[in-house]
Design a protein around this motif. Sequence first.
Motif, PDB file in Angstrom:
ATOM      1  N   ARG A 142       0.829  -1.200   0.000  1.00  0.00           N
ATOM      2  CA  ARG A 142       0.000   0.000   0.000  1.00  0.00           C
ATOM      3  C   ARG A 142       0.863   1.249   0.000  1.00  0.00           C
ATOM      4  NH1 ARG A 142      -4.470  -0.288   4.527  1.00  0.00           N
ATOM      5  NH2 ARG A 142      -5.036   1.665   3.476  1.00  0.00           N
ATOM      6  N   SER A 143       1.947   1.260   0.733  1.00  0.00           N
ATOM      7  CA  SER A 143       2.827   2.442   0.782  1.00  0.00           C
ATOM      8  C   SER A 143       3.423   2.734  -0.592  1.00  0.00           C
ATOM      9  CB  SER A 143       3.950   2.227   1.789  1.00  0.00           C
ATOM     10  OG  SER A 143       4.703   1.067   1.461  1.00  0.00           O
ATOM     11  N   SER A 144       3.752   1.700  -1.299  1.00  0.00           N
ATOM     12  CA  SER A 144       4.312   1.893  -2.651  1.00  0.00           C
ATOM     13  C   SER A 144       3.242   2.386  -3.625  1.00  0.00           C
ATOM     14  CB  SER A 144       4.900   0.585  -3.174  1.00  0.00           C
ATOM     15  OG  SER A 144       5.929   0.101  -2.327  1.00  0.00           O
ATOM     16  N   PHE A 173      -0.095   6.688 -11.763  1.00  0.00           N
ATOM     17  CA  PHE A 173      -0.964   6.207 -12.844  1.00  0.00           C
ATOM     18  C   PHE A 173      -2.274   5.725 -12.250  1.00  0.00           C
ATOM     19  CE2 PHE A 173       2.480   3.172 -11.944  1.00  0.00           C
ATOM     20  CZ  PHE A 173       1.797   2.124 -11.379  1.00  0.00           C
ATOM     21  N   ARG A 174      -3.286   5.685 -13.125  1.00  0.00           N
ATOM     22  CA  ARG A 174      -4.661   5.449 -12.701  1.00  0.00           C
ATOM     23  C   ARG A 174      -4.851   4.059 -12.130  1.00  0.00           C
ATOM     24  NH1 ARG A 174      -8.864   7.959 -10.572  1.00  0.00           N
ATOM     25  NH2 ARG A 174     -10.853   7.034 -11.170  1.00  0.00           N
ATOM     26  N   GLY A 175      -4.198   3.065 -12.599  1.00  0.00           N
ATOM     27  CA  GLY A 175      -4.380   1.713 -12.110  1.00  0.00           C
ATOM     28  C   GLY A 175      -3.955   1.558 -10.665  1.00  0.00           C
ATOM     29  N   ALA A 176      -2.873   2.214 -10.283  1.00  0.00           N
ATOM     30  CA  ALA A 176      -2.405   2.128  -8.897  1.00  0.00           C
ATOM     31  C   ALA A 176      -3.408   2.760  -7.943  1.00  0.00           C
ATOM     32  CB  ALA A 176      -1.045   2.800  -8.773  1.00  0.00           C
ATOM     33  N   GLN A 177      -3.987   3.865  -8.343  1.00  0.00           N
ATOM     34  CA  GLN A 177      -4.960   4.538  -7.481  1.00  0.00           C
ATOM     35  C   GLN A 177      -6.208   3.684  -7.286  1.00  0.00           C
ATOM     36  OE1 GLN A 177      -5.667   8.356  -9.246  1.00  0.00           O
ATOM     37  NE2 GLN A 177      -3.514   9.031  -9.056  1.00  0.00           N
ATOM     38  N   ILE A 178      -6.716   3.082  -8.348  1.00  0.00           N
ATOM     39  CA  ILE A 178      -7.915   2.237  -8.228  1.00  0.00           C
ATOM     40  C   ILE A 178      -7.604   0.997  -7.395  1.00  0.00           C
ATOM     41  CG2 ILE A 178      -9.581   0.862  -9.519  1.00  0.00           C
ATOM     42  CD1 ILE A 178      -9.287   2.806 -11.830  1.00  0.00           C
ATOM     43  N   ALA A 189     -10.787  -0.828   0.741  1.00  0.00           N
ATOM     44  CA  ALA A 189     -12.135  -1.327   1.005  1.00  0.00           C
ATOM     45  C   ALA A 189     -12.092  -2.706   1.640  1.00  0.00           C
ATOM     46  CB  ALA A 189     -12.928  -1.384  -0.299  1.00  0.00           C
ATOM     47  N   LEU A 190     -11.060  -3.467   1.321  1.00  0.00           N
ATOM     48  CA  LEU A 190     -10.944  -4.804   1.870  1.00  0.00           C
ATOM     49  C   LEU A 190     -10.122  -4.859   3.160  1.00  0.00           C
ATOM     50  CD1 LEU A 190     -10.267  -6.791  -1.441  1.00  0.00           C
ATOM     51  CD2 LEU A 190     -12.420  -6.690  -0.138  1.00  0.00           C
ATOM     52  N   SER A 191      -9.654  -3.715   3.614  1.00  0.00           N
ATOM     53  CA  SER A 191      -8.790  -3.708   4.805  1.00  0.00           C
ATOM     54  C   SER A 191      -9.534  -4.122   6.064  1.00  0.00           C
ATOM     55  CB  SER A 191      -8.179  -2.310   5.005  1.00  0.00           C
ATOM     56  OG  SER A 191      -9.227  -1.346   5.205  1.00  0.00           O
ATOM     57  N   GLY A 192     -10.840  -3.884   6.099  1.00  0.00           N
ATOM     58  CA  GLY A 192     -11.601  -4.283   7.274  1.00  0.00           C
ATOM     59  C   GLY A 192     -11.740  -5.783   7.359  1.00  0.00           C
ATOM     60  N   GLU A 193     -11.735  -6.442   6.251  1.00  0.00           N
ATOM     61  CA  GLU A 193     -11.906  -7.891   6.254  1.00  0.00           C
ATOM     62  C   GLU A 193     -10.567  -8.620   6.304  1.00  0.00           C
ATOM     63  OE1 GLU A 193     -14.224  -8.974   2.893  1.00  0.00           O
ATOM     64  OE2 GLU A 193     -15.887  -7.603   3.367  1.00  0.00           O
ATOM     65  N   TYR A 194      -9.543  -8.021   5.684  1.00  0.00           N
ATOM     66  CA  TYR A 194      -8.252  -8.683   5.620  1.00  0.00           C
ATOM     67  C   TYR A 194      -7.192  -7.770   6.213  1.00  0.00           C
ATOM     68  CZ  TYR A 194     -10.744 -11.607   2.274  1.00  0.00           C
ATOM     69  OH  TYR A 194     -11.658 -12.422   1.681  1.00  0.00           O
ATOM     70  N   LYS A 195      -6.206  -8.348   6.788  1.00  0.00           N
ATOM     71  CA  LYS A 195      -5.076  -7.606   7.344  1.00  0.00           C
ATOM     72  C   LYS A 195      -4.065  -7.378   6.236  1.00  0.00           C
ATOM     73  CE  LYS A 195      -5.582  -9.500  12.014  1.00  0.00           C
ATOM     74  NZ  LYS A 195      -4.923 -10.252  13.120  1.00  0.00           N
ATOM     75  N   LEU A 196      -3.782  -6.114   5.935  1.00  0.00           N
ATOM     76  CA  LEU A 196      -2.842  -5.761   4.865  1.00  0.00           C
ATOM     77  C   LEU A 196      -1.591  -5.139   5.468  1.00  0.00           C
ATOM     78  CD1 LEU A 196      -5.403  -4.276   2.313  1.00  0.00           C
ATOM     79  CD2 LEU A 196      -4.385  -6.550   2.307  1.00  0.00           C
TER      80      LEU A 196
END
Length: 802
Positions: free
Chosen positions: A775-777, A783-788, A795-802
């Motif tokens: 995530r830090s990287s 570019f647009r793909g990294a932002q999306i 959005a998935l951080s609540g369900e999974y530990k990142l």
Amino acid sequence: MKYKMEDSSFEEEPSRTRRRPPRSKNKKHTSMRGNPEGDSLYQKQPTKITAPPNTDNEDSFEVHSPKKRMKKMERDVQVIERKTMKKKKSMYSDTDLSSLDVTDTPDTLSQISAIAPVSDVSMMTTFRNPRGRHDMTWEKAVQKARGQPDGAERSFSRKKSSKVVMTYNRPEVIREVAEGVESDKSVENIPAVANIAEEEPQPLERRKSIKVKIKRAASNAAGKLKTLKTKKQLNESRTTLGVKKRKIDESQMEEKSETKKTKLKELPFRERKKVRKMLKNNYEAIQRSKKIWEDLRRQDLSEGKKVALCDELLEMVKGNMKEFAFAHDTARVLQCLIQYGSPEQREVVYQEIKDQIVLMSKSKYAKFLVKKFLVYGPKPMKNAVIKSFHGNVRKLVRHAEASDVVELAYNDYANASQRLSLLEEFYGPSFTLFKTPDIKSLDQLLLIQPDKKEMILSNMKEALLTLIDKTILGHSMVHRIFHEFFAHAKDKMRSDMIESIREHLVPMMHTRDGARTAMYCLWYGTSKDRKIIMKSFKSHVAKICKDEFGYLALIALFDTVDDTKLVGKIVLEEIFKSLHDIAQNQHGRKVLQYLLCPRDPHFFQPDLVRILKEGDNNPHSKKDTALRYKELLTMVSPPFLQYIVDHARDLVLENASLLLVLSILNYSLGDPSEAMKAVAEIAAEPFVAGSLENQHIVEHPAGHMTLKHLIQRDRERIQAGQPVLFSQVLLRTLKDGSLKSWAACNRGCFTLLFLLEVDHPEITDTVISQLSGIRSSLKKMTFRGAQILLQKLDALSGEYKL
């Protein structure tokens, strides 16, 4: 049968020869009036009468065959000639003379009547007449018929005469006399021997005078015979000399001609060819025009020089263009003049040969002149050339040479009304004479004149049947006529035409109208017709698949033929053998895609689908459409999947093959894991962001789209309950850390995003576990793909530990 003469009368002796059947007694040989001279001896004596034998030869004459008779006659002639040469004096010593020969001239009537008749040996013969009777002399017959003259005394009886024989040196004279032919050849002129026995001693002076006369006659006859022989030999010698002379002259002439031919043959080939050309008319003009033609063809020729050469060439060929147009070399000269000449010069050439346009179209070399008028001529000239075909289109279309010219005019230079004017001659004689310039198609013509539909179709059928089994079936003009016929024909007429043309559809499939004609044959043909059509496709399937319009016929075949096993044996096997070549062609890929997903709007346009729906209600297809498609898909799925395994890199990294790969992996029946693994192995290769030489599949435009659609297709696979998912195969194939390297490029981020959107727990856990600490990287990337991707991970951080 033998005959003897005694007392001047003839008696018949019995013989063993075969007797002739007796003639009917009721048969009359004379008329009602009768013979004024008395009864004829010819009627009373039907048997053959021969001359009595010679006194020197005791053998009597017998009945022999013609060959034996002629041989015996020749032997007698030779014997007589020898006797005449040795015994001239004793030949006439035994001759019997009548009383008139030894006495003076008679004075009284009784003396005249008592004269013993001497046998006229000149008229005696042993030949038979055509009816088989024995020939009689005219003198004998007349004498017998007359009888004794009135007042004759009985004491003056005929004296006994001995046997007389006369043999001729020339058998032809005997033949003439026997046939009763009057001849100017008297007996004295014929060398003969007559032995006449003396009856009574006569005065010596009279005997000497008679002997002298006979000797003179014999000598004259011998002289004349010798003269005839010498003349005959002379004539023969002259004729032989003339024949020999003529033979010598002919041999000399033959030797002279042979020497001339030999000299011509001794020349080299080029010189012999030149000598033959020099014998033609306008030889110098032809040679000069060919040199000008060679100069005009040069690309480095200046415009001024080109104009001057064209002017000179025009003056040289003027007046001889009709002759030049039909020769193989001078026809090229005129073509060059039309191509490089000015519009005025083209007009001069056209005006001189415009009356020969139809005849030139049929010539092997002059037809190129007509093509040059169509290509380089102005619009009025092109229209005039097309108009000159009117009234002769049907004949020209059937001609091997002229059909090319008509096809060029119809396909490349005629407008809609001109095309219809060329086609109208197939509609009937009335349309040949009366053109309809405002109408542009047969549909419009039938709307205006619907009552003539049957007449037009019957004329078209009659004209089209003559075009089958011809090389002209490859022309688009003929295809158009067939298409119009099938579009408007009824069932009976249509089935008859299908039966005639079903074996000749392959040469027609390269045009739109030809392909539509093949589709009509497949739609409305019987099972037998379809089988014959498929057999005619043998060894041509790959070519038909790659054709711009031919592939439509194969698609129609897949829609209509119920015997899928026969389709697989004849058509699909050839497709499998040339699968790579077909897959590289845009039209071939449509055939493969139709087998995988028929009438899919993603791959087939609505207009094409609308055309294919015309054959859905054909009367000869009984099998359910879905079942037919499934049977075909079952047969093609294993070869197609194996094809991806063998050519994965070429297919994945090529834009044209992208849809085909997706169709094979998404719609094939069977286990696609091997094919998916082949694609995943390409994605598992080390990734270097920004590499232009060896772009990775993630960063490649076509490879990225392939991965995207395959991953997105996993949602439908999950809903369909399919056990094999491409995302799982991909993740199992990738090495650890590969997903983080993909996040270094824009398209790689989108690929990771597609994996997370599959909503499969196992897949999502695997992706998130490999992206831990990224995530830090991603926050540093613009570019647009990294932002999306970053938003998705948040959005998935609540369900999974990142």
